[in-house]
Write an enzyme that holds these catalytic residues in place. Structure first.
Site, short mmCIF file in Angstrom:
data_model
loop_
_atom_site.label_atom_id
_atom_site.label_comp_id
_atom_site.label_asym_id
_atom_site.label_seq_id
_atom_site.Cartn_x
_atom_site.Cartn_y
_atom_site.Cartn_z
N THR A 96 0.85 -1.19 0.00
CA THR A 96 0.00 0.00 0.00
C THR A 96 0.89 1.24 0.00
O THR A 96 1.91 1.29 0.68
CB THR A 96 -0.91 -0.01 1.25
OG1 THR A 96 -1.66 -1.23 1.22
CG2 THR A 96 -1.87 1.15 1.25
N PHE A 164 -4.59 -17.29 -5.54
CA PHE A 164 -5.54 -17.57 -4.47
C PHE A 164 -4.93 -18.42 -3.36
O PHE A 164 -5.63 -18.89 -2.48
CB PHE A 164 -6.79 -18.25 -5.03
CG PHE A 164 -7.62 -17.35 -5.90
CD1 PHE A 164 -8.29 -16.27 -5.34
CD2 PHE A 164 -7.68 -17.53 -7.27
CE1 PHE A 164 -9.05 -15.40 -6.14
CE2 PHE A 164 -8.43 -16.67 -8.07
CZ PHE A 164 -9.11 -15.61 -7.50
N LEU A 165 -3.62 -18.64 -3.41
CA LEU A 165 -3.04 -19.49 -2.37
C LEU A 165 -3.03 -18.74 -1.04
O LEU A 165 -2.86 -17.52 -1.01
CB LEU A 165 -1.61 -19.92 -2.74
CG LEU A 165 -0.52 -18.87 -2.89
CD1 LEU A 165 0.09 -18.49 -1.55
CD2 LEU A 165 0.55 -19.37 -3.82
N ASN A 226 -11.08 -11.73 -1.72
CA ASN A 226 -10.44 -11.43 -0.44
C ASN A 226 -11.31 -10.54 0.43
O ASN A 226 -11.35 -10.70 1.65
CB ASN A 226 -9.06 -10.81 -0.66
CG ASN A 226 -8.01 -11.88 -0.94
OD1 ASN A 226 -8.21 -13.05 -0.61
ND2 ASN A 226 -6.91 -11.51 -1.54
N CYS A 278 -2.64 -9.57 2.01
CA CYS A 278 -3.71 -9.38 1.01
C CYS A 278 -4.97 -8.70 1.51
O CYS A 278 -5.46 -7.77 0.87
CB CYS A 278 -4.10 -10.73 0.43
SG CYS A 278 -2.92 -11.32 -0.78
N LYS A 281 -4.92 -4.88 2.19
CA LYS A 281 -4.50 -4.18 0.98
C LYS A 281 -5.58 -4.25 -0.11
O LYS A 281 -5.88 -3.25 -0.77
CB LYS A 281 -3.20 -4.82 0.48
CG LYS A 281 -2.53 -4.07 -0.63
CD LYS A 281 -1.28 -4.76 -1.10
CE LYS A 281 -1.62 -5.88 -2.04
NZ LYS A 281 -0.45 -6.60 -2.55
N ARG A 444 -6.36 -16.35 19.99
CA ARG A 444 -6.57 -17.26 18.85
C ARG A 444 -7.48 -18.43 19.18
O ARG A 444 -7.65 -19.33 18.37
CB ARG A 444 -5.22 -17.78 18.36
CG ARG A 444 -4.38 -16.72 17.68
CD ARG A 444 -4.99 -16.34 16.34
NE ARG A 444 -4.20 -15.36 15.65
CZ ARG A 444 -4.38 -15.04 14.37
NH1 ARG A 444 -5.30 -15.65 13.67
NH2 ARG A 444 -3.66 -14.11 13.81
C1 UDX Z 1 -5.58 -14.80 1.71
C2 UDX Z 1 -6.59 -15.60 0.86
O1 UDX Z 1 -7.15 -16.66 1.65
C3 UDX Z 1 -5.92 -16.14 -0.38
O2 UDX Z 1 -6.86 -16.80 -1.21
C4 UDX Z 1 -5.27 -14.98 -1.14
O3 UDX Z 1 -4.60 -15.43 -2.29
C5 UDX Z 1 -4.31 -14.24 -0.25
O4 UDX Z 1 -4.99 -13.80 0.93
P1 UDX Z 1 -3.64 -15.42 3.42
O5 UDX Z 1 -3.60 -13.96 3.71
O6 UDX Z 1 -2.36 -16.12 3.13
O7 UDX Z 1 -4.59 -15.72 2.17
O8 UDX Z 1 -4.28 -16.17 4.68
P2 UDX Z 1 -5.76 -16.52 5.16
O9 UDX Z 1 -5.78 -17.94 5.53
O10 UDX Z 1 -6.80 -16.06 4.22
O11 UDX Z 1 -5.87 -15.69 6.52
C6 UDX Z 1 -5.88 -14.28 6.58
C7 UDX Z 1 -6.02 -13.79 8.00
O12 UDX Z 1 -7.33 -14.04 8.49
C8 UDX Z 1 -5.06 -14.47 8.98
O13 UDX Z 1 -4.53 -13.51 9.86
C9 UDX Z 1 -5.95 -15.46 9.69
O14 UDX Z 1 -5.47 -15.78 10.97
C10 UDX Z 1 -7.26 -14.70 9.75
N1 UDX Z 1 -8.44 -15.57 9.89
C11 UDX Z 1 -8.76 -16.46 8.91
C12 UDX Z 1 -9.23 -15.48 11.02
O15 UDX Z 1 -8.95 -14.67 11.91
N2 UDX Z 1 -10.33 -16.28 11.13
C13 UDX Z 1 -10.68 -17.19 10.18
O16 UDX Z 1 -11.70 -17.88 10.34
C14 UDX Z 1 -9.86 -17.29 9.02
#
Ligand code: UDX
Ligand code: ADP
Length: 465
Positions: A96, A164-165, A226, A278, A281, A444
């Site tokens: 950002t 999307f990973l 996202n 992600c 942002k 958590r």
């Molecule tokens: C995300 C998207 O899932 C992915 O598809 C995209 O390509 C990139 O952004 P990521 O940021 O790697 O992936 O992790 P993600 O598993 O989505 O978690 C994001 C945040 O949300 C983490 O801090 C996680 O702890 C939090 N989270 C997730 C929660 O607090 N509760 C949940 O139920 C799920």
């Protein structure tokens, strides 16, 4: 149909590294060159010890061990890799903006632009350029314009192929992706480029999971996916605050609503707040785009997801302060976890950074233990906020490599990341080593309230009274 023999990926980070490793594994006949201007990062990718790769992801080191030197290569020779490749992925960082127009909201595209200019300078034959970084809508158009106006008269086809990973499960997500999205021009050469990229993924994914769209739909879908996921987390977190005031338990509420097949069970775990490179942002991008079209209600709607997330982090920190008798000055507080989620060493936008910052404002003394994050990263994260002198950060916060040491003589332990190993720590010994009363704040929701109270902890769990 045309096939490709050589792929190049610019940017050997959290996206480029694992994605190219999986492509190399699944497409042994394609040579995959991953390049980066950061020589140190390239050296780490090429390092002998696979436990010291720059990125920690379960399953990644095994794939690197299998493919590196076979058809996967890491190098800082960006120009040669561009020249040789038919398909070029751009996976550089797009943080950002921290300055100028769109500061705090728009994505900084300077690295993308540098990449595009570099490709234009070097390319001597036709190329398919794939944008893999998360980008605001219409970036592909900007890349195309740079390439077409400065290039050596070669044809560039631009595709959007959003990632999307999720970190921590990147390898698994790539190997069995729900879907792959490929956006490209609706022209003959655009369709051919889309089919070539689709062919790469068809090495291991069924064709019906590879969706082709126009470029802008693809770019926008990434932001929207996202935003929807982050919105679920903020929605459940808003309810967690309500649960703490009543006898409702957020886990029971999540389970109850998740059983509705229209809602579904995923992304309903309440936490101290979402982090990662992600979510925030992409939402900020969406907000910025909406505002730039005068759609203020749309912008405000999505911005609230971020406001709720900031509130959750602040609420957690405030609760620590008020529980510790309204003062944490000079008190030792142990942080378990710094990464934004388990199974990654990535800390971008991690809730831990903001909770620490708020507690340091109150002169707390913090000791951090995270199994995969090093001290250098932690101090960099804090210094970046510019809240106080870097020296002050180092004076007030220490990083240790042993969870027992972190908690010794501490007033409180706060769990910021859901690392599995925290569930099986010897909590009796931790309790014994702490000052009494010993407080435990579970951001958590990984520990059992009854059990922790039995040990003797004054226990707080997000979303439970
Ligand atoms: C995300 C998207 O899932 C992915 O598809 C995209 O390509 C990139 O952004 P990521 O940021 O790697 O992936 O992790 P993600 O598993 O989505 O978690 C994001 C945040 O949300 C983490 O801090 C996680 O702890 C939090 N989270 C997730 C929660 O607090 N509760 C949940 O139920 C799920
Ligand atoms: P992401 O999570 O998007 O993969 P990272 O920051 O982990 O983000 O990785 C992006 C990588 O891109 C960094 O290693 C950075 O050095 C690299 N990079 C940025 N700009 C360029 C460029 N113009 N040429 C080559 N590599 C670049």
């Amino acid at each position: 149909m045309r096939k490709v023999n050589q792929i190049c990926c610019i940017g050997a980070g959290y996206v480029g590294g694992p994605t190219m490793a999986v492509i190399a594994k699944q497409c042994p006949e394609i040579k995959v060159n991953v390049v980066d201007i950061n020589q140190k990062r390239i050296d780490q990718w090429n390092g002998e010890n696979l436990d010291e790769l720059p990125i920690y992801e379960p399953g990644l080191k095994e794939i690197i061990g299998e493919t590196r030197g076979r058809n996967l290569f890491f190098s800082s020779d960006v120009d040669t890799a561009i020249d040789n490749a038919e398909l070029i992925f751009i996976s550089v960082n797009t943080p950002t903006k921290t300055y100028g127009k769109g500061k705090g909201q728009a994505s900084d595209l300077k690295y993308i632009e540098l990449c595009a200019r570099n490709i234009a300078k070097v390319a001597k034959s036709d190329k398919i350029v794939v944008e893999k970084s998360t980008l605001p809508v219409r970036t592909a158009e900007a890349i195309k314009s740079i390439l077409d106006n400065t290039g050596n008269d070669v044809n560039f086809e631009i595709l959007s192929n959003p990632e999307f990973l999720a970190e921590g499960t990147a390898v698994e997500d790539l190997l069995s992706a729900d879907r792959v999205l490929i956006g490209g021009a609706e022209t003959e050469s655009g369709r051919e480029a889309r089919n070539i990229l689709s062919w790469v993924y068809e090495h291991w994914l069924p064709k019906e999971r590879i969706l082709q769209t126009n470029v802008w739909s693809s770019e926008l879908s990434k932001l929207v996916a996202n935003a929807f996921l982050a919105q679920r987390v903020s929605s459940i977190n808003s309810i967690s605050a309500l649960c703490e005031k009543t006898d409702a338990n957020i886990a029971e509420v999540s389970r109850a609503i998740g059983f509705d097949s229209r809602i579904g069970p995923k992304f309903l775990s309440s936490s101290v707040g979402f982090g990662g490179s992600c979510f925030q942002k992409d939402i900020l991008n969406l907000v910025y785009i909406a505002k730039s079209f005068g759609l203020n209600e749309v912008a405000d709607y999505w911005e609230q997801v971020i406001i709720m997330n900031d509130y959750q982090k602040k609420r957690f920190a405030d609760n620590i302060v008020s529980t510790l008798y309204n003062t944490v000055s000079g008190k030792k507080i142990a942080f378990y976890g710094w990464a934004f989620k388990k199974d990654t060493n990535d800390t971008r936008e991690s809730a831990a950074i903001y909770v620490a910052d708020l507690l340091l404002d109150e002169q707390a003394e913090i000791t951090v233990y995270d199994p995969k994050v090093n001290a250098e990263t932690i101090y960099k994260d804090l210094d970046y906020l510019n809240s106080r002198d870097p020296e002050e950060n180092r004076k007030l916060l220490t990083v240790v490599s042993d969870p027992m040491e972190a908690a010794k003589d501490a007033h409180a332990v706060a769990i910021l990341t859901e690392w599995d190993e925290f569930k099986t720590l010897d909590w009796n010994s931790i309790y014994n080593d702490m000052l009494k009363p010993a407080f435990l704040f579970d951001g958590r929701r990984i520990l059992d309230k009854e059990h922790m109270e039995e040990i003797g902890f004054k226990f707080y769990k997000i979303g439970q009274s």
